[in-house]
Write a protein that holds these residues in place. Structure first.
Motif: not given
Length: 257
Positions: A210-229
């Motif tokens: 659940g760590a990823i989902a919780a962080r995504r909710e806090d941040a509003g958006k998480l970058y994917n690999v291609a976007e961060f690269a």
């Protein structure tokens, strides 16, 4: 698909050479792909997945650039020295060095492995690269907000040893900024929030469901690999920020507006 992103102008790195550590997959692979799209000759570094690295090299050669594949364990100084000797033989110099490879959550490693890889090895790679990095070249260190802000914002207990070791690596590299500046070498830290699809995120999710989902909710958006690269790649050609830091994604959770 990462191939649909072209974050750098065509020809922006023509005639240049770029090396990305840990570039046979993930963020490293997409970063090296963006460099090749921009015309750079590239060095793909891997630790133990030669076929995957060779497959990527074959893809990038189709773009009309040279792609050198070099296996090296960054915690082994002789291995690192051999890698840069090969780079010098092939290209003569290096224009971009991206310190992307990191770790520390792998099972079965020595207790000090995270510090060895994330601090000591990063400094050794930079040291060994200096003779081939000339005036106008750029060094980019890739890290996470969880590590960059660890001194002021706690992270998940499962990740804390890695975060502390990566921050130690960042600090050790930052100490070299004056020396690098004297040589005309720019230095940028690229720090990103949790990146969806990375090995670290997968391991954290396994340890803390659940760590990823919780962080995504806090941040509003998480970058994917291609976007961060894409942000890492841009850091290689954009002007160096005054504080040598490029923050990617939400930082409000870390006390930064």
């Amino acid at each position: 698909m990462s191939e649909t992103l072209t974050p750098l102008p065509q020809g922006a790195l023509s005639g240049k050479t770029a090396l990305v550590t840990g570039s046979s997959r993930g963020i490293g692979a997409d970063t090296v792909r963006y460099f090749a799209q921009a015309g750079a000759n590239v060095v793909i570094n891997y630790r133990n997945k030669a076929p995957r690295a060779e497959k990527l090299a074959a893809e990038l050669r189709e773009l009309g650039v040279e792609a050198l594949v070099v296996g090296a364990d960054l915690t082994d100084l002789e291995s690192v020295q051999a890698m840069f000797a090969e780079v010098e033989r092939a290209f003569g110099r290096l224009d971009v060095l991206v310190l992307n490879a990191s770790g520390g959550m792998e099972s079965g490693m020595a207790e000090d492995y995270a510090l060895t890889l994330n601090r000591d090895a990063q400094v050794n790679v930079l040291e060994t690269a200096l003779p081939v990095l000339g005036d106008g070249s750029r060094v980019v260190f890739v890290t996470s907000h969880q590590a960059h802000f660890i001194r002021t914002t706690p992270t998940m207990p499962e990740y804390e040893p890695v975060a502390l070791s990566k921050r130690a690596g960042e600090d050790a590299l930052r100490e070299r900024i004056p020396e690098l500046a004297e040589k005309g070498i720019g230095f940028v830290v690229v720090s990103g929030d949790m990146i969806e699809g990375t090995i670290t995120a997968t391991l954290l999710e396994r340890a803390n469901p659940g760590a990823i989902a919780a962080r995504r909710e806090d941040a509003g958006k998480l970058y994917n690999v291609a976007e961060f690269a894409a942000e890492v790649a841009r850091a290689a050609i954009d002007p160096v920020p005054a504080d040598n830091t490029r923050l990617v994604g939400d930082t409000e959770s870390f006390g930064q507006e």
